[in-house]
Design a protein around this motif. Structure first.
Motif, PDB file in Angstrom:
ATOM      1  N   TYR A   1       2.870  -2.103  13.553  1.00 59.70           N
ATOM      2  CA  TYR A   1       4.058  -2.893  13.248  1.00 59.70           C
ATOM      3  C   TYR A   1       4.685  -3.494  14.504  1.00 59.70           C
ATOM      4  CZ  TYR A   1       4.314  -0.896   8.472  1.00 59.70           C
ATOM      5  OH  TYR A   1       4.065  -0.543   7.178  1.00 59.70           O
TER       6      TYR A   1
ATOM      7  N   VAL B   1      -3.014   2.096   5.848  1.00 65.58           N
ATOM      8  CA  VAL B   1      -2.050   1.187   6.480  1.00 65.58           C
ATOM      9  C   VAL B   1      -2.784   0.021   7.134  1.00 65.58           C
ATOM     10  CG1 VAL B   1      -0.330   0.943   8.317  1.00 65.58           C
ATOM     11  CG2 VAL B   1      -0.318   2.974   6.842  1.00 65.58           C
TER      12      VAL B   1
ATOM     13  N   GLN C   1       0.584  10.337   4.348  1.00 63.00           N
ATOM     14  CA  GLN C   1       0.384   9.024   4.956  1.00 63.00           C
ATOM     15  C   GLN C   1      -1.036   8.913   5.510  1.00 63.00           C
ATOM     16  OE1 GLN C   1       3.862   7.754   7.421  1.00 63.00           O
ATOM     17  NE2 GLN C   1       4.702   9.743   6.811  1.00 63.00           N
TER      18      GLN C   1
ATOM     19  N   TYR D   1       4.460  -0.299   3.133  1.00 65.41           N
ATOM     20  CA  TYR D   1       3.752   0.958   2.894  1.00 65.41           C
ATOM     21  C   TYR D   1       4.796   2.024   2.630  1.00 65.41           C
ATOM     22  CZ  TYR D   1       0.382   4.767   3.391  1.00 65.41           C
ATOM     23  OH  TYR D   1      -0.408   5.868   3.164  1.00 65.41           O
TER      24      TYR D   1
ATOM     25  N   SER E   1       0.860  -1.180   0.000  1.00 68.65           N
ATOM     26  CA  SER E   1       0.000   0.000   0.000  1.00 68.65           C
ATOM     27  C   SER E   1       0.894   1.227   0.000  1.00 68.65           C
ATOM     28  CB  SER E   1      -0.906   0.008   1.229  1.00 68.65           C
ATOM     29  OG  SER E   1      -1.738  -1.136   1.257  1.00 68.65           O
ATOM     30  N   ASN E   2       0.354   2.361  -0.424  1.00 68.57           N
ATOM     31  CA  ASN E   2       1.189   3.553  -0.468  1.00 68.57           C
ATOM     32  C   ASN E   2       0.326   4.807  -0.530  1.00 68.57           C
ATOM     33  OD1 ASN E   2       0.587   3.954  -3.391  1.00 68.57           O
ATOM     34  ND2 ASN E   2       1.851   2.107  -3.632  1.00 68.57           N
TER      35      ASN E   2
ATOM     36  N   TYR F   1       4.789   2.157  11.800  1.00 68.01           N
ATOM     37  CA  TYR F   1       3.444   2.398  12.318  1.00 68.01           C
ATOM     38  C   TYR F   1       3.184   1.598  13.589  1.00 68.01           C
ATOM     39  CZ  TYR F   1       3.156   4.573   7.807  1.00 68.01           C
ATOM     40  OH  TYR F   1       3.426   5.384   6.735  1.00 68.01           O
TER      41      TYR F   1
ATOM     42  N   TYR G   1      -3.375   6.503   7.773  1.00 68.91           N
ATOM     43  CA  TYR G   1      -3.351   5.377   8.708  1.00 68.91           C
ATOM     44  C   TYR G   1      -4.430   4.349   8.385  1.00 68.91           C
ATOM     45  CZ  TYR G   1      -0.340   8.523  11.369  1.00 68.91           C
ATOM     46  OH  TYR G   1       0.662   9.366  11.755  1.00 68.91           O
TER      47      TYR G   1
END
Length: 696
Positions: free
Chosen positions: A346, A314, A309, A330, A301-302, A343, A311
């Motif tokens: 993670y 993400v 960014q 990401y 994802s990006n 993030y 969230y």
């Protein structure tokens, strides 16, 4: 609700068994268990048949989000720690070749990391490759350029020329990759970019693969292109059989047996079928069935090349990856892969999956719905619908205590949640029990990171089978994956098997002792045995050391400060083996009401290796704890006041160097406090567990 027990499952759990021994990972084989029948219960653990070993665990090994960094930018030494946190790195061959020192440092920090070298499969970069340290040696025959019906070389991106994937190209290029790239130190595999199952989409369909000067019929060009793509990857496997091979990105069935997986870029990948979430997820699921093992399916994802960014994106991509045991990345977008963004999610290690992904509507294939998957330590939810969805969880779960999007990850205990469209959520299972740490029965447990940030909600920990105030340790002594129990109550210590049978019962200071006992457990002499260290909370008694048979190792005991010392001890074990240390917190009388609080470190031979003063002229109890707070494999020391004053915790290295800022609990007075160190939020780094018998 009933949907959480749906029977349709898209994947099955791989069976994995882990044994944990007071923070040590214990490795046991099936043969060990057979030996146990003959050698007995304690021989299995204490004679080294199953010996504690230190293992660095990546997210992939521990059941957390498996992470990829697709990083084609410049490398520099300041990025080493950040990059080593990932499970897979995709790096350019030039950066790998010119930064071998960084490669070595990354591998030292994370020996399990997989480094894939980025290699375009069907293009030549005219801007950089003529001067590139690796690709400057590549010579492209005029016969290998992809041309249109007028003989003009086709360029899909600015600065590149496309290759026609003729078989002679594969026979030249793949040995080049083997001999110039796969041999680079640190390279574990190849990431082939610009892979597609067809070619008629390019250049408005004006393609001339056979070089006859005539525009090819789209269906014929696509069939020939797929044949050439299949040949390319078949030969890649044959020429580099020990290398991981990942492509970006085709789901064509004929390619899958030759690769370990593929990347789904710009998830949900718009050029994958109709580009819908369900289509992409079904292809993730299906392609893995035919991929080489281990599977490497990457969801990327990006920010869609905006740099903003999101969230929600993400969580949506990460949750989708977790539904299928996939990897997640990401970054900025397909125009710039070169970020080290990190993030909150993670950091969460969910443990191993329990079953496959399940749909609320019990769909057998992926389509828009609320999906979930259970893990040892939590739950992942993915809402792939365009509507807000309310979820009754059927029980209490805990949101992660995040710093980036606190409106979602606020650390609260919830039994119902709402999930936005195209969003995901990672939840932790609630707990009211502490395993593998010593706690005082009935105490209140609080959990903190070294910077003082709360990581989970606190709770009272109490086992009604034992008296309040008893010191309790739930721990797997016999290696059967069930917790046994060690209890110190009054002047007595008992150890009981999970089936209720006794291990031992001892009275360290005789049955007439009227004080409390202070405990620590760990292996310092590197013999595979865990020792039990016992100290008095007051009085001129020695520290005693037992093996876990209940046998005293030093019958005469040990007086680290002489027989006149009577102000009590706090104990902890930092590390294990010859590098481990017994940590002793003590209060030395300096006057009628004042003490100097010190921390001392001792090796297995009880030789002092370090000592430092923490608080001068204090009349309050000192408490100590030890554990790996930053996940680097080396323990740190936590020390602070245990009662009677505004609590303050300080952090130290094993050399006694203070680091970070003291953690001060304003306005709170804790009584009979203890410090334990363990990982409570499953992020791979230990947390501070503050146990108190009272607060406020």
């Amino acid at each position: 609700m009933l949907w959480l027990t749906g029977e349709q499952s898209l994947s099955k759990k791989a069976k994995t068994v882990h044994f944990f021994m007071l923070g040590h990972i214990v490795s046991c084989t099936t043969e060990n268990k057979k030996n146990a029948r003959f050698l007995g219960l304690f021989l299995l653990i204490f004679l080294g048949i199953c010996a504690p070993i230190f293992v660095y665990q990546t997210k992939a090994q521990s059941g957390g989000a498996k992470l990829v960094n697709y990083h084609l930018g410049q490398l520099y030494s300041g990025m080493t720690n950040d990059l080593s946190k990932y499970d897979i790195l995709v790096l350019s061959p030039a950066q790998i070749a010119t930064h071998q020192g960084i490669m070595g440092d990354i591998k030292k920090l994370n020996p399990q990391i997989i480094i894939l070298a980025y290699v375009p499969s069907q293009s030549y970069n005219t801007n950089y490759w003529p001067r590139d340290v690796v690709f400057s040696a590549l010579n492209v025959s005029d016969a290998w350029w992809l041309r249109d019906s007028r003989g003009k070389i086709i360029s899909a991106w600015p600065g590149i020329k496309n290759i026609n994937l003729d078989q002679t190209w594969s026979e030249y290029f793949l040995p080049f990759v083997r001999d110039h790239i796969s041999v680079l130190s640190g390279v574990d595999g190849i990431f082939f970019d610009m892979v597609s199952p067809n070619i008629s989409w390019l250049n408005n369909g004006d393609i001339d693969l056979n070089g006859d000067g005539v525009r090819d019929i789209s269906s014929q060009a696509d069939a020939l292109w797929l044949n050439r793509t299949e040949y390319f990857f078949k030969r890649a496997k044959e020429i580099m059989p020990t290398m991981y091979i990942v492509d970006n990105g085709t789901s064509a069935a004929v390619v899958q047996p030759y690769v370990h997986g593929r990347m789904y870029e710009n998830f949900p990948t718009p050029w994958e079928g109709d580009g819908s979430w369900g289509t992409v997820m079904n292809r993730v699921h299906e392609t893995q069935k035919n991929n080489r093992v281990p599977h490497i399916s990457i969801i990327n994802s990006n920010t869609a090349n905006t740099g903003v960014q999101n969230y929600r994106d993400v969580r949506f991509g990460l949750g989708s990856a977790l539904l299928e045991n996939g990897y997640f990345s990401y970054d900025y977008g397909d125009q710039n892969h070169g970020q080290t963004w990190w993030y909150d999610e993670y950091n969460v290690r969910l443990g191993q999956p329990i079953g496959g992904s399940v749909s609320r509507a019990n769909y057998a294939t992926y389509q828009p719905d609320l999906w979930h998957r259970d893990f040892d330590h939590g739950l992942v939810l993915v809402n792939s619908t365009p509507q807000l969805v309310a979820v009754d969880l059927g029980g209490d779960y805990e949101k992660i205590n995040g710093r980036q999007d606190p409106t979602v990850n606020d650390g609260s205990i919830v039994s119902e949640v709402e999930i936005a469209p195209n969003d995901g959520l990672v939840l932790l299972k609630t707990t009211s029990r502490l395993d593998d740490v010593i706690f005082s029965n009935g105490s209140f447990a609080r959990f903190y990171k070294p910077d003082g940030i709360r990581v989970r909600n606190g709770f009272f920990v109490f086992d009604e089978e034992y008296k309040g105030g008893a010191q309790i340790l739930y721990f797997d002594f016999d290696g059967n994956a069930k917790h046994d129990t060690l209890v110190a109550s009054g002047n007595k210590i008992t150890a009981t098997r999970d089936d209720g049978q006794p291990f031992f019962k001892i009275y360290p200071y005789t049955a007439n002792y009227s004080g409390n006992l202070v405990l620590a457990v760990g292996d310092l002499d590197n013999d595979g045995f865990d020792e039990l260290y016992v100290a008095p909370d007051k009085g001129s008694y020695p520290i005693k050391i037992y093996n876990l048979f209940g046998e005293e190792i030093l019958p005469e005991g040990w007086y680290p400060f002489g027989k006149k010392y009577q102000d009590g001890y706090s104990l902890a074990i930092a590390g294990k083996g010859y590098d481990g240390r017994l940590v002793i917190g003590a209060n030395h009388a300096t006057g009628q009401n004042d003490h100097d609080s010190t921390v001392g470190l001792y090796d297995a031979g009880l030789k002092k290796t370090a000592e430092w003063s923490i608080f001068k002229q204090s009349n309050h109890e000192l408490m100590v704890g030890a554990g790996d707070l930053d996940g680097d494999g080396m323990p740190e020391i936590v020390a602070g006041f245990g009662s009677g004053r505004k609590p303050t915790l300080k952090l130290y290295t094993l050399e006694g160097k203070e680091f970070g800022q003291p953690i001060i609990f304003a306005g709170e007075i804790f009584r009979n406090a203890q410090i334990q160190i363990t990982d409570v939020n499953f992020d791979g780094a230990a947390d501070i567990v503050l146990l108190t018998s009272g607060a406020l």
